[in-house]
Structures are given as structure tokens and as C-alpha cells.
Design an enzyme around this catalytic site. Structure first.
Site, short mmCIF file in Angstrom:
data_model
loop_
_atom_site.label_atom_id
_atom_site.label_comp_id
_atom_site.label_asym_id
_atom_site.label_seq_id
_atom_site.Cartn_x
_atom_site.Cartn_y
_atom_site.Cartn_z
N CYS A 43 0.85 -1.19 0.00
CA CYS A 43 0.00 0.00 0.00
C CYS A 43 0.89 1.25 0.00
O CYS A 43 2.00 1.24 0.52
CB CYS A 43 -0.90 0.00 1.24
SG CYS A 43 -2.04 1.39 1.29
N ASP A 45 0.44 3.75 1.72
CA ASP A 45 0.43 4.31 3.08
C ASP A 45 1.85 4.56 3.59
O ASP A 45 2.70 3.66 3.56
CB ASP A 45 -0.30 3.31 4.01
CG ASP A 45 -0.67 3.93 5.34
OD1 ASP A 45 0.26 4.42 6.04
OD2 ASP A 45 -1.85 3.93 5.70
N ARG A 47 3.04 4.65 6.37
CA ARG A 47 3.45 3.89 7.55
C ARG A 47 3.93 2.48 7.23
O ARG A 47 4.27 1.72 8.15
CB ARG A 47 2.28 3.82 8.55
CG ARG A 47 1.84 5.17 9.06
CD ARG A 47 0.49 5.09 9.74
NE ARG A 47 -0.57 4.72 8.79
CZ ARG A 47 -1.85 4.58 9.13
NH1 ARG A 47 -2.22 4.77 10.38
NH2 ARG A 47 -2.75 4.26 8.22
N HIS A 99 -2.24 -4.03 5.01
CA HIS A 99 -2.03 -3.64 6.41
C HIS A 99 -3.37 -3.31 7.06
O HIS A 99 -4.26 -2.76 6.43
CB HIS A 99 -1.08 -2.44 6.51
CG HIS A 99 -1.63 -1.17 5.92
ND1 HIS A 99 -2.10 -0.14 6.70
CD2 HIS A 99 -1.80 -0.79 4.64
CE1 HIS A 99 -2.53 0.84 5.90
NE2 HIS A 99 -2.36 0.47 4.65
N CYS A 102 -6.06 0.01 6.89
CA CYS A 102 -5.83 0.57 5.55
C CYS A 102 -6.96 1.54 5.18
O CYS A 102 -8.13 1.15 5.15
CB CYS A 102 -5.74 -0.56 4.53
SG CYS A 102 -5.40 0.03 2.85
ZN ZN Z 1 -3.42 1.13 3.01
#
Ligand code: ZN
Length: 210
Positions: A43, A45, A47, A99, A102
Site C-alpha cells: 500500500c 500508506d 506507515r 495492512h 488501511c
Molecule cells: Zn493502506
């Protein structure tokens, strides 16, 4: 504004010095070629950085990231990355890593119109529909979202197996395993969903490409 931007360039200079102190040939070795064993589909993302959470270094992992780690078979970007990773770099493992928490998956569970991204999120809604019996039965919303993250990863592993790129590699007896993982942003741990595909036989016969 400028300060936070310039900090990245300063950090880069520090990082270069650190790497050279550890290994004076670090960049010389990497500049010649890359030979990664893994393709990471994760992803976007911020993080979930592939290298940091797996303790890998530059040169170890070929990376593709998008919202909610999707393998959409009409996505030229993903297909080009997959083709290069499998046919040229000959990676041995493809890892789809979702994750918990998400944002893409959570947004797909709602009915609110968000704009252009709705077209992307629809692929996750399709995953929900395939698994709606199991998901609808989970009353707790957080637990339901966590499960959707997991089944979404499983579907993307399937979707990789459906591609001619992966099936042709298997036909050539090229060692290639596709794994499904979920990263927990709450504790940093990765869970292997154990949905590994190793062969065309792992797919429903309707997807087999002769
Ligand atoms: Zn995500």
C-alpha cells in the site's frame, strides 16, 4: 515550509556518509546492477515502508505500491512492474502486503462518494462482495475491516496467479512463489496469511492459460 523540505536533502547527505563509513563500496556495488529476490506489492500508506519493516537494504526489494496494494489486471503500471520483475530480474518471491487500518479498505466499506478514487475503491468493493457472507457475519466493524484487509490480500495473490506473466514463468519452471502478508501498524508485526501460490494448479482451472 522550506525547512522541512530541505531537511530531507540534509538527511540524504548524512545517510550517504553513514553508508560509506560502513562500506566504501556500497554505491559502487549497487550502481552496476540490481539483483533483487523479491517483488513487493504494498500500500502507498506512509506507515508501511517495504525496506524498513523487513530489514532489507537498497537492492534487495523491487517495489510497487498503490492504494490498498491492488493487483488490477488492466493497470499498465502494475503489469509493467510485474513483467520486469518476473521476466528480467527473475525475482523468486512476490509479496502482496496489506495492512490493518488501511484507509483504502476502510473507504471501500463506506458508501460516501469521494470522487475519482471511487473507481479504484470499486475493486475492493468487488472483493467484499465475493466474501460478503463471511464479512457481513462479523458484527464488530473493526474486526470486519481487518478481515477485509486479509481477504483483499488473498484476492490480489489470486489475481497475480491469473496473469500470463506469472503463469508463463511457472511454465518455464522458473521458481516463483506468491505470498500474502498483512502488516499490523499497531505493533509492527507481519502476519503470513499462508495463501502461497507456487503453481498454476493452485488456481481454479477456469484461469489456466495454456
Ligand atoms: Zn493502506
Amino acid at each position: 515550509m522550506e525547512q522541512s523540505y530541505n531537511k530531507l536533502l540534509e538527511n540524504n547527505k548524512k545517510w550517504v556518509a553513514e553508508q560509506l563509513a560502513l562500506d566504501p563500496d556500497f554505491f559502487n556495488n549497487l550502481a552496476n546492477s540490481q539483483n533483487p529476490e523479491y517483488l513487493w506489492i504494498g500500500c502507498s500508506d506512509s506507515r508501511v515502508p517495504a525496506n524498513q519493516i523487513t530489514g532489507t537494504k537498497p537492492g534487495d526489494v523491487f517495489v510497487h505500491r498503490n492504494i490498498a496494494n491492488m493487483v488490477v489486471h488492466s493497470d499498465m503500471n502494475m503489469l509493467s512492474v510485474l513483467s520486469y520483475a518476473v521476466e528480467v530480474l527473475k525475482v523468486k518471491h512476490i509479496i502482496v502486503c496489506g495492512h490493518y487500518g488501511c484507509g483504502g479498505v476502510l473507504a471501500a466499506m463506506h458508501n460516501k462518494q469521494l470522487g475519482l478514487i471511487d473507481n479504484w475503491l470499486r475493486h475492493i468493493k468487488d472483493v467484499y462482495r465475493y466474501h460478503h457472507k463471511e464479512l457481513d457475519a462479523i458484527e464488530d466493524k473493526t474486526l470486519r475491516a481487518r478481515r477485509l484487509v486479509e481477504v483483499n490480500v488473498m484476492e490480489q495473490v489470486h489475481d497475480l496467479g491469473k496473469t500470463s506473466i506469472v503463469q508463463n514463468a511457472w511454465k518455464r519452471n522458473q521458481p516463483l512463489h506468491i505470498h500474502g502478508w498483512v502488516y499490523d501498524i499497531n505493533d509492527g508485526m507481519i502476519k503470513d496469511l499462508e495463501v502461497t501460490f507456487r503453481d498454476t494448479k493452485d488456481l481454479h482451472s477456469v484461469y489456466h492459460l495454456d
